[in-house]
Design a protein around this motif. Structure first.
Motif, PDB file in Angstrom:
ATOM      1  N   ARG A   1       8.273  12.003  -0.646  1.00 56.82           N
ATOM      2  CA  ARG A   1       9.184  12.609  -1.619  1.00 56.82           C
ATOM      3  C   ARG A   1       9.938  13.732  -0.921  1.00 56.82           C
ATOM      4  O   ARG A   1       9.391  14.413  -0.064  1.00 56.82           O
ATOM      5  CB  ARG A   1       8.422  13.159  -2.815  1.00 56.82           C
ATOM      6  CG  ARG A   1       7.690  12.086  -3.552  1.00 56.82           C
ATOM      7  CD  ARG A   1       7.018  12.542  -4.801  1.00 56.82           C
ATOM      8  NE  ARG A   1       6.544  13.922  -4.785  1.00 56.82           N
ATOM      9  CZ  ARG A   1       5.816  14.441  -5.761  1.00 56.82           C
ATOM     10  NH1 ARG A   1       5.484  13.718  -6.794  1.00 56.82           N
ATOM     11  NH2 ARG A   1       5.412  15.687  -5.700  1.00 56.82           N
TER      12      ARG A   1
ATOM     13  N   GLU B   1      13.591  17.023  -7.228  1.00 55.06           N
ATOM     14  CA  GLU B   1      13.257  15.892  -6.365  1.00 55.06           C
ATOM     15  C   GLU B   1      14.488  15.016  -6.175  1.00 55.06           C
ATOM     16  O   GLU B   1      15.201  14.705  -7.119  1.00 55.06           O
ATOM     17  CB  GLU B   1      12.125  15.068  -6.985  1.00 55.06           C
ATOM     18  CG  GLU B   1      11.635  13.978  -6.064  1.00 55.06           C
ATOM     19  CD  GLU B   1      10.405  13.277  -6.605  1.00 55.06           C
ATOM     20  OE1 GLU B   1       9.908  12.400  -5.905  1.00 55.06           O
ATOM     21  OE2 GLU B   1       9.963  13.605  -7.717  1.00 55.06           O
ATOM     22  N   ARG B   2      14.739  14.649  -4.935  1.00 54.98           N
ATOM     23  CA  ARG B   2      15.893  13.799  -4.603  1.00 54.98           C
ATOM     24  C   ARG B   2      15.503  12.344  -4.729  1.00 54.98           C
ATOM     25  O   ARG B   2      14.389  11.955  -4.415  1.00 54.98           O
ATOM     26  CB  ARG B   2      16.352  14.061  -3.164  1.00 54.98           C
ATOM     27  CG  ARG B   2      16.854  15.467  -2.912  1.00 54.98           C
ATOM     28  CD  ARG B   2      18.232  15.630  -3.381  1.00 54.98           C
ATOM     29  NE  ARG B   2      19.046  14.616  -2.733  1.00 54.98           N
ATOM     30  CZ  ARG B   2      20.330  14.699  -2.504  1.00 54.98           C
ATOM     31  NH1 ARG B   2      20.972  15.756  -2.844  1.00 54.98           N
ATOM     32  NH2 ARG B   2      20.985  13.727  -1.934  1.00 54.98           N
ATOM     33  N   GLU B   3      16.444  11.527  -5.165  1.00 62.76           N
ATOM     34  CA  GLU B   3      16.235  10.082  -5.214  1.00 62.76           C
ATOM     35  C   GLU B   3      16.290   9.535  -3.794  1.00 62.76           C
ATOM     36  O   GLU B   3      16.870  10.133  -2.900  1.00 62.76           O
ATOM     37  CB  GLU B   3      17.311   9.416  -6.076  1.00 62.76           C
ATOM     38  CG  GLU B   3      17.259   9.830  -7.526  1.00 62.76           C
ATOM     39  CD  GLU B   3      15.994   9.346  -8.212  1.00 62.76           C
ATOM     40  OE1 GLU B   3      15.536   8.234  -7.909  1.00 62.76           O
ATOM     41  OE2 GLU B   3      15.456  10.117  -9.024  1.00 62.76           O
ATOM     42  N   GLU B   4      15.706   8.378  -3.619  1.00 62.42           N
ATOM     43  CA  GLU B   4      15.749   7.740  -2.291  1.00 62.42           C
ATOM     44  C   GLU B   4      17.176   7.350  -1.982  1.00 62.42           C
ATOM     45  O   GLU B   4      17.832   6.674  -2.757  1.00 62.42           O
ATOM     46  CB  GLU B   4      14.852   6.504  -2.292  1.00 62.42           C
ATOM     47  CG  GLU B   4      14.780   5.843  -0.945  1.00 62.42           C
ATOM     48  CD  GLU B   4      13.779   4.710  -0.958  1.00 62.42           C
ATOM     49  OE1 GLU B   4      14.013   3.755  -0.194  1.00 62.42           O
ATOM     50  OE2 GLU B   4      12.801   4.777  -1.698  1.00 62.42           O
TER      51      GLU B   4
END
Length: 86
Positions: free
Chosen positions: A71, A78-81
């Motif tokens: 993550r 939190e950043r997305e993939e």
């Protein structure tokens, strides 16, 4: 006690001590061999003002490493993939 008894007792003590040291050395060798093929992950980050930041995760050990999950957080969120760039 005669001389034969002393010599034979000393021989038995020396043989048992040698056996104990051999078993101990074998255990240490097995533990060392297990640790020597262990994966070791190295995480490196780079940041220079006015340029893009970078993250690098490398396996610098001898054994295979399996990444289970990861993550990334930026500014408390939190950043997305990211999608792969081509």
């Amino acid at each position: 006690m005669d001389a034969n008894m002393v010599v034979s007792t000393a021989g038995v003590v020396i043989a048992l001590a040698a056996l104990g040291l051999t078993v101990h050395q074998a255990r240490l060798t097995r533990a060392h061999n297990r640790l020597s093929v262990r994966p070791v992950l190295d995480f490196e980050e780079t940041f220079q003002p006015e340029q893009r930041a970078g993250l690098r995760l490398r396996n610098v050990g001898l054994g295979p490493a399996e990444i289970i999950s990861g993550r990334i957080w930026l500014d408390g969120r939190e950043r997305e993939e990211p999608s792969p760039q081509r």
